[in-house]
Design an enzyme around this catalytic site. Structure first.
Site, PDB file in Angstrom:
ATOM      1  CD  GLU A  46       1.985  -2.550  -6.850  1.00  0.00           C
ATOM      2  OE1 GLU A  46       1.516  -3.196  -5.880  1.00  0.00           O
ATOM      3  OE2 GLU A  46       3.031  -2.850  -7.438  1.00  0.00           O
ATOM      4  CB  THR A  47      -4.838  -3.484  -4.533  1.00  0.00           C
ATOM      5  OG1 THR A  47      -5.505  -3.574  -5.802  1.00  0.00           O
ATOM      6  CG2 THR A  47      -5.875  -3.188  -3.455  1.00  0.00           C
TER       7      THR A  47
END
Length: 259
Positions: A46-47
């Site tokens: 995830e970002t």
């Protein structure tokens, strides 16, 4: 254009454990294609991107492949950045998200996230799920993901799933879980169709896991461990139709993106 980025190990007490997430503070939303390109370049599960709002912050999460509705470890990582690096003066952060308002409260070293519970429903066991896992689960439930329940921790550790078969399932991913030897329950999480063969520690999966195990074990506060290679520990508390997930986070890296 320069974008500040932090890489945070969430659900971790030290670097190199827990689940790494990239966090980018923004003044305003950038083009969605650019946000997705940054997430793809990071190649982390995830970002997270956030912008200021009237009540706190607006928060979005991207895997290397697509935007998702909810991510626990990247929310924890974002709260860590806001509290510890940006010096947020309040003790509770409100995030506006695609899953509604999410609150994170600072309690000493712990960060407690207030998420919506997602109790899973029993379902028929998909044949390709059994083939993908190589083991027959005791029972299978479904919500955003499939959740396959097994009898003991050893099976959870031993499973080496067929990622191709998992990616053919109709839901987001697959949680496997069992009673723990030293904690209330253990789990692992796989989401290859989202570019995540195995997630190190998955906060959103515990929105399904916690209601199931709370009912099964007859207790509202549970200890959990995700048995990925990096591993991570989560404390879960059921409160009405919410799940409180608590963990620590540490900063691994500070960087600057040039786009």
């Amino acid at each position: 254009m320069k974008i500040r980025q932090y890489q945070i190990d969430a659900f971790a007490n030290r670097v190199f454990e827990g689940n790494p997430a990239a966090v980018c503070p923004l003044k305003n939303w950038l083009d969605d294609d650019l946000l997705q390109a940054i997430a793809e370049e990071n190649n982390l599960s995830e970002t997270a991107f956030f912008v200021p709002s009237e009540t706190g912050f607006k928060l979005r999460w991207f895997t290397p492949i697509k935007e998702v509705d909810l991510c626990g470890h990247a929310t924890l990582a974002t709260a860590h950045v806001i509290f510890e690096i940006l010096g947020y003066p309040k003790h509770v952060i409100t995030f506006e998200s695609r899953s509604g308002d999410l609150m994170v409260e600072k309690k000493g070293r712990l960060l407690e996230m207030d998420f919506p519970a997602c109790p899973p429903s029993p379902c028929q066991i998909p044949e390709n799920l059994i083939q993908a896992l190589g083991h027959q689960p005791i029972e299978v439930f479904a919500a955003d993901d499939y959740m396959a329940v097994f009898g003991n921790e050893e099976i959870i550790r031993a499973i080496t799933p067929n990622q191709t078969l998992l990616s053919q399932l109709d839901l987001r991913g697959v949680i496997i879980t069992a009673p723990g030897l030293e904690v209330d329950f253990v789990s692992r999480f796989f989401a290859p169709k989202y570019g995540i063969p195995e997630d190190p520690v998955t906060g959103s999966a515990h929105c399904m896991l916690a209601p199931y195990w709370a009912k099964k074990l007859g207790k509202d506060i549970l200890t959990a461990k995700q048995l990925s290679k990096r591993g991570g520990s989560i404390t879960c508390e059921i409160k009405d139709n919410r799940v409180l997930l608590s963990g620590c986070a540490v900063t691994f890296m500070e960087a600057e993106i040039s786009v």
